[in-house]
Design an enzyme around this catalytic site. Structure first.
Site, short mmCIF file in Angstrom:
data_model
loop_
_atom_site.label_atom_id
_atom_site.label_comp_id
_atom_site.label_asym_id
_atom_site.label_seq_id
_atom_site.Cartn_x
_atom_site.Cartn_y
_atom_site.Cartn_z
N HIS A 1 -6.10 -14.07 9.02
CA HIS A 1 -5.20 -12.92 9.23
C HIS A 1 -5.93 -11.65 9.69
O HIS A 1 -5.36 -10.57 9.63
CB HIS A 1 -4.40 -12.66 7.96
CG HIS A 1 -3.56 -13.83 7.57
ND1 HIS A 1 -2.49 -14.27 8.32
CD2 HIS A 1 -3.66 -14.69 6.53
CE1 HIS A 1 -1.96 -15.34 7.75
NE2 HIS A 1 -2.65 -15.62 6.66
N PRO B 1 0.82 -1.22 0.00
CA PRO B 1 0.00 0.00 0.00
C PRO B 1 0.85 1.27 0.00
O PRO B 1 1.76 1.42 0.81
CB PRO B 1 -0.80 -0.10 1.31
CG PRO B 1 -0.38 -1.33 1.99
CD PRO B 1 0.72 -1.98 1.23
N GLU B 2 0.59 2.14 -0.95
CA GLU B 2 1.27 3.43 -1.03
C GLU B 2 0.30 4.51 -0.52
O GLU B 2 -0.82 4.22 -0.15
CB GLU B 2 1.68 3.71 -2.48
CG GLU B 2 2.75 2.78 -3.02
CD GLU B 2 4.13 3.11 -2.48
OE1 GLU B 2 4.31 4.20 -1.90
OE2 GLU B 2 5.04 2.28 -2.65
N ARG C 1 22.43 20.65 -2.74
CA ARG C 1 22.51 19.19 -2.57
C ARG C 1 22.92 18.55 -3.89
O ARG C 1 22.34 18.82 -4.93
CB ARG C 1 21.16 18.62 -2.11
CG ARG C 1 20.63 19.23 -0.82
CD ARG C 1 21.32 18.72 0.42
NE ARG C 1 21.28 17.28 0.59
CZ ARG C 1 20.38 16.64 1.35
NH1 ARG C 1 19.44 17.31 1.98
NH2 ARG C 1 20.43 15.32 1.49
N ARG D 1 1.19 -10.66 6.25
CA ARG D 1 2.64 -10.66 6.47
C ARG D 1 3.04 -9.96 7.76
O ARG D 1 4.19 -10.03 8.17
CB ARG D 1 3.35 -10.04 5.25
CG ARG D 1 3.09 -10.89 4.00
CD ARG D 1 3.82 -10.34 2.80
NE ARG D 1 5.26 -10.35 2.98
CZ ARG D 1 6.12 -9.83 2.12
NH1 ARG D 1 5.66 -9.24 1.03
NH2 ARG D 1 7.41 -9.86 2.34
#
Ligand SMILES: [Zn+2]
Length: 268
Positions: free
Chosen positions: A90, A2-3, A150, A109
């Site tokens: 789960h 999931p983002e 940078r 997981r």
């Protein structure tokens, strides 16, 4: 995995069933995910009313009238299931509302996490303290200031949580492509004009994914409905060797141990 758009979609889905509702029952079906559930989770949430939901980076936030905030992270494989017909192996944490909704945090997981923090101490919570601004709150002049001088590649700094919070590998690749910026370009050498295009591109790629997720929400309250996962189309991500819209070919390189996908013709 999931983002940010999946987490945002999940929060919006949870909002429909939790906002203003009283939590009548909490059941932890094991002691931990990536780390232990808070020992007093049940005690502090049971009987509390949800006053609001939110998101910070890739964490979902559930605020209650007891001035607590439950913080959840979906890890690699987590999802919330609403009003599922039966429990699954789960489903590790259950929340029930007074009006009869049943929510299960499912995480095969177990890389996810659940924490409970006083709402007014959220900013000081260790994982939040060092975070940069949310992608939607990025100010281009502020970004320019933090990139100035940078030499690290722009791809690496955009993926750095201290520069922008919660922008994952997929969306960094897609936004750089849309802004026409080469992933290896030294961060401090990107002009203000191009940074402006980059901020717009970041907003666009995230908004499009969130919209795609939103369109899946209409039927999420269904038996065994799972919140937040949906398919998306990418221009370069995971498309090594495939044609770019310009006629060039999408390339893959490794930066900071992670794959970068880009088009050498479109990105300079
Ligand atoms: Zn191209």
């Amino acid at each position: 995995m999931p983002e940010l758009p999946e987490v945002e979609t999940t929060v919006r889905g949870l909002e429909r069933v939790l906002q203003g509702r009283r939590i009548s029952r909490v059941e932890a079906r094991r002691a931990d995910l990536r780390r232990s559930f808070p020992k007093d989770l049940g005690q502090r949430l049971t009987g509390a009313t949800v006053t609001g939901l939110g998101r910070r980076a890739k964490y979902g936030l559930i605020h209650t009238d007891r001035d607590d905030t439950m913080i959840f992270h979906l890890g690699m494989s987590g999802s919330w299931r609403i009003d599922h017909a039966s429990l699954e192996k789960h489903d590790h944490l259950l929340l029930e509302t007074e009006d009869g909704k049943r929510l299960a945090l499912n995480d095969p997981r177990r890389f996810g996490s659940v924490d409970l923090v006083a709402t007014d101490e959220l900013e000081d919570w260790p994982a939040f303290k060092a975070l940069g601004p949310e992608p939607f709150e990025l100010d281009v002049r502020d970004l320019q200031k933090r990139l100035r001088g940078r030499t690290a590649a722009i791809k690496l700094l955009l993926g750095d949580q201290r520069i922008v919070a919660g922008l994952g590998n997929i969306y960094v690749c897609e936004a750089l492509y849309r802004a026409g910026i080469h992933p290896k370009r030294p961060s401090g050498s990107v002009s203000l004009e191009r940074l402006k295009r980059l901020v717009v591109a970041i907003h666009d790629v995230l908004n499009e994914a969130i919209e795609a997720g939103g369109s899946t929400l209409k039927d999420f309250i269904s038996p065994d409905g799972e919140l937040g996962y949906f398919s998306k189309n990418f221009s370069v991500y995971d498309r090594e060797g495939e044609p770019c819209a310009c006629g060039g070919t999408v390339k893959r390189i490794v930066q900071g141990g992670r794959s970068t996908f880009y088009c050498a013709r479109c990105q300079h």
